[in-house]
Design a protein around this motif. Structure first.
Motif, PDB file in Angstrom:
ATOM      1  N   MET A   1      -0.543  -1.929  13.724  1.00  0.00           N
ATOM      2  CA  MET A   1      -0.671  -3.241  13.078  1.00  0.00           C
ATOM      3  C   MET A   1       0.714  -3.757  12.706  1.00  0.00           C
ATOM      4  O   MET A   1       1.395  -3.161  11.877  1.00  0.00           O
ATOM      5  N   MET A   2       1.135  -4.854  13.323  1.00  0.00           N
ATOM      6  CA  MET A   2       2.421  -5.454  12.994  1.00  0.00           C
ATOM      7  C   MET A   2       2.286  -6.266  11.708  1.00  0.00           C
ATOM      8  O   MET A   2       1.312  -6.983  11.506  1.00  0.00           O
ATOM      9  N   CYS A   3       3.264  -6.128  10.854  1.00  0.00           N
ATOM     10  CA  CYS A   3       3.200  -6.768   9.540  1.00  0.00           C
ATOM     11  C   CYS A   3       4.573  -7.320   9.173  1.00  0.00           C
ATOM     12  O   CYS A   3       5.589  -6.635   9.306  1.00  0.00           O
ATOM     13  N   ARG A  33       3.611   5.097   0.671  1.00  0.00           N
ATOM     14  CA  ARG A  33       4.671   6.102   0.651  1.00  0.00           C
ATOM     15  C   ARG A  33       5.493   6.055   1.938  1.00  0.00           C
ATOM     16  O   ARG A  33       6.721   6.205   1.908  1.00  0.00           O
ATOM     17  N   ALA A  34       4.825   5.793   3.075  1.00  0.00           N
ATOM     18  CA  ALA A  34       5.531   5.734   4.359  1.00  0.00           C
ATOM     19  C   ALA A  34       6.453   4.520   4.431  1.00  0.00           C
ATOM     20  O   ALA A  34       7.582   4.604   4.925  1.00  0.00           O
ATOM     21  N   ARG A  40      12.401   7.081   7.182  1.00  0.00           N
ATOM     22  CA  ARG A  40      11.456   6.838   8.261  1.00  0.00           C
ATOM     23  C   ARG A  40      10.708   5.521   8.139  1.00  0.00           C
ATOM     24  O   ARG A  40       9.993   5.123   9.053  1.00  0.00           O
ATOM     25  N   GLY A  41      10.858   4.842   7.011  1.00  0.00           N
ATOM     26  CA  GLY A  41      10.201   3.553   6.805  1.00  0.00           C
ATOM     27  C   GLY A  41      11.222   2.460   6.569  1.00  0.00           C
ATOM     28  O   GLY A  41      12.350   2.531   7.057  1.00  0.00           O
ATOM     29  N   VAL A  42      10.836   1.443   5.812  1.00  0.00           N
ATOM     30  CA  VAL A  42      11.772   0.375   5.451  1.00  0.00           C
ATOM     31  C   VAL A  42      12.672   0.847   4.317  1.00  0.00           C
ATOM     32  O   VAL A  42      13.882   0.642   4.331  1.00  0.00           O
ATOM     33  N   GLY A 259      11.582  -9.173   7.801  1.00  0.00           N
ATOM     34  CA  GLY A 259      11.433  -8.289   8.952  1.00  0.00           C
ATOM     35  C   GLY A 259      10.001  -8.119   9.344  1.00  0.00           C
ATOM     36  O   GLY A 259       9.087  -8.725   8.775  1.00  0.00           O
ATOM     37  N   GLU A 260       9.779  -7.275  10.328  1.00  0.00           N
ATOM     38  CA  GLU A 260       8.434  -6.980  10.821  1.00  0.00           C
ATOM     39  C   GLU A 260       8.351  -5.483  11.106  1.00  0.00           C
ATOM     40  O   GLU A 260       9.302  -4.899  11.639  1.00  0.00           O
ATOM     41  N   ILE A 261       7.229  -4.884  10.768  1.00  0.00           N
ATOM     42  CA  ILE A 261       7.094  -3.437  10.921  1.00  0.00           C
ATOM     43  C   ILE A 261       5.706  -3.115  11.444  1.00  0.00           C
ATOM     44  O   ILE A 261       4.721  -3.814  11.111  1.00  0.00           O
ATOM     45  N   ASP A 262       5.607  -2.067  12.259  1.00  0.00           N
ATOM     46  CA  ASP A 262       4.336  -1.573  12.758  1.00  0.00           C
ATOM     47  C   ASP A 262       3.844  -0.511  11.775  1.00  0.00           C
ATOM     48  O   ASP A 262       4.313   0.630  11.761  1.00  0.00           O
ATOM     49  N   LEU A 263       2.891  -0.889  10.910  1.00  0.00           N
ATOM     50  CA  LEU A 263       2.438   0.003   9.873  1.00  0.00           C
ATOM     51  C   LEU A 263       1.773   1.251  10.417  1.00  0.00           C
ATOM     52  O   LEU A 263       1.976   2.363   9.897  1.00  0.00           O
ATOM     53  N   GLU A 264       0.981   1.103  11.446  1.00  0.00           N
ATOM     54  CA  GLU A 264       0.265   2.254  11.998  1.00  0.00           C
ATOM     55  C   GLU A 264       1.226   3.278  12.589  1.00  0.00           C
ATOM     56  O   GLU A 264       0.945   4.483  12.581  1.00  0.00           O
ATOM     57  N   ALA A 265       2.379   2.821  13.068  1.00  0.00           N
ATOM     58  CA  ALA A 265       3.349   3.742  13.673  1.00  0.00           C
ATOM     59  C   ALA A 265       4.017   4.621  12.615  1.00  0.00           C
ATOM     60  O   ALA A 265       4.627   5.637  12.948  1.00  0.00           O
TER      61      ALA A 265
END
Length: 267
Positions: A1-3, A33-34, A40-42, A259-265
Motif C-alpha cells: 500500500m503506497m502512502c 513501529r516499522a 528501515r523505515g522513515v 514523501g511516499e512509502i510502501d507500508l506493506e513492504a
C-alpha cells in the motif's frame, strides 16, 4: 500500500504525519513501529495519523516509536496546526484542543492540567504536588496529567541528570500503571532548562507536554511566573498558565519534506 506522508518536527521532536481523512488507513502497533524505525523505515519519534472527526476539524492519533498509541503530544499538535493552517480544533485521546498557526509555528490551548492521583494515574493515593518517592537522588517530584502523565524533578542542573539510564527505570516503575514521562528541570533567571525522557520514545530534542507539565509545576511551586520560557535541547517554548485555567503553549514547528512509502513492504 503506497502512502503519502509529511516529515515535520517541533524543535527537533520529529514526526511522520499521514493524512488519512479521505482514505481510511488501519494502523497497527507493528506498522507504526516499522515507520518510526530510523534504519528501515522513515524514522521519527512519533507517527501522527490524521482522521476525520465528529467533534473537531480533525482527529489526531499519536503512536510512539515503540508502536504504542498515546493520548497527547504538544509538539505534534503544533505541527498539525501548521500543516492544516488557520484556527482549528484537534481531537485527541487526551481531549479536544484549540490551535492556531502563527507563521513559523503555532499556539495551542492544551487544556486544563489534572492533579489528582487517579488522574495521573498513580497506583495508589499520595500527594501529587510532592510525591514522597525518589530514585537515586531524584526526589519529591511533582506529578501532573496534561493530556498524558508526567512527573517533574527540579534539580540544580538538568544537564547532569543521566536520563538515558534512570529515565526508563522511572517510566516503568509500578507506581505508574500507564507508565510516565520523566522531566528533569533547573531554573535560572526565571527561565526553565528542561530535558525529558518520553514514555515509549526515550530522550527527545523537545517535548511539548513536558514543557507544559514542567511550567505548571514551576508556577505551582512559586519557582517561576507565567508566562515562562522553557528551554529544551531543540529550542524554546513559551508556556502560559494560571491556576484554574488552561495551558497555552506557543512555539515553532517545521515542515521538512513530503514523501511516499510502501507500508506493506515495511513488514
Amino acid at each position: 500500500m503506497m502512502c503519502r506522508f509529511h516529515k515535520m518536527h517541533g524543535l527537533g521532536n520529529d514526526f511522520v504525519v499521514i493524512d488519512a481523512r479521505t482514505q481510511s488507513l488501519p494502523m497497527s502497533r507493528a506498522m507504526a513501529r516499522a515507520v518510526a524505525d530510523r534504519h528501515r523505515g522513515v524514522g521519527c519519534d512519533q507517527l501522527i495519523l490524521l482522521e476525520p472527526s465528529n467533534v473537531a476539524d480533525v482527529k489526531m492519533r499519536i503512536f510512539n516509536a515503540d508502536g504504542g498509541e498515546v493520548e497527547a503530544c504538544g509538539n505534534a499538535t503544533r505541527c498539525v496546526a501548521l500543516l492544516i493552517g488557520g484556527d482549528i480544533r484537534i481531537e485527541t485521546l487526551g481531549g479536544t484542543l484549540d490551535a492556531s498557526s502563527t507563521g513559523e509555528g503555532a499556539s495551542v490551548d492544551m487544556g486544563t492540567p489534572r492533579f489528582t492521583w487517579d488522574a495521573i494515574p498513580l497506583a495508589y493515593p499520595m500527594d501529587t504536588a510532592s510525591l514522597p518517592v525518589g530514585w537515586e537522588g531524584l526526589e519529591t517530584p511533582f506529578a501532573v496529567n496534561v493530556g498524558n502523565p508526567h512527573i517533574v524533578f527540579f534539580v540544580p542542573d538538568a544537564d547532569r541528570v543521566d536520563l538515558q539510564r534512570i529515565g526508563p527505570i522511572i517510566e516503568n516503575d509500578p507506581l505508574f500503571p500507564e507508565r510516565v514521562n520523566v522531566n528533569a528541570a533547573s531554573i535560572a533567571d526565571g527561565r526553565v532548562k528542561l530535558r525529558v525522557w518520553e514514555r515509549g520514545a526515550g530522550l527527545t530534542m523537545a517535548c511539548g507536554t513536558g514543557a507544559c507539565a514542567t511550567a505548571v509545576a514551576a508556577i505551582s511551586r512559586n519557582l517561576a511566573s507565567s508566562p515562562v520560557d522553557v528551554d529544551l535541547p531543540g529550542g524554546s517554548l513559551t508556556i502560559a498558565w494560571a491556576p484554574g485555567g488552561t495551558i497555552r503553549m506557543s512555539g515553532g514547528a517545521t515542515h521538512v519534506f513530503k514523501g511516499e512509502i510502501d507500508l506493506e513492504a515495511l513488514l
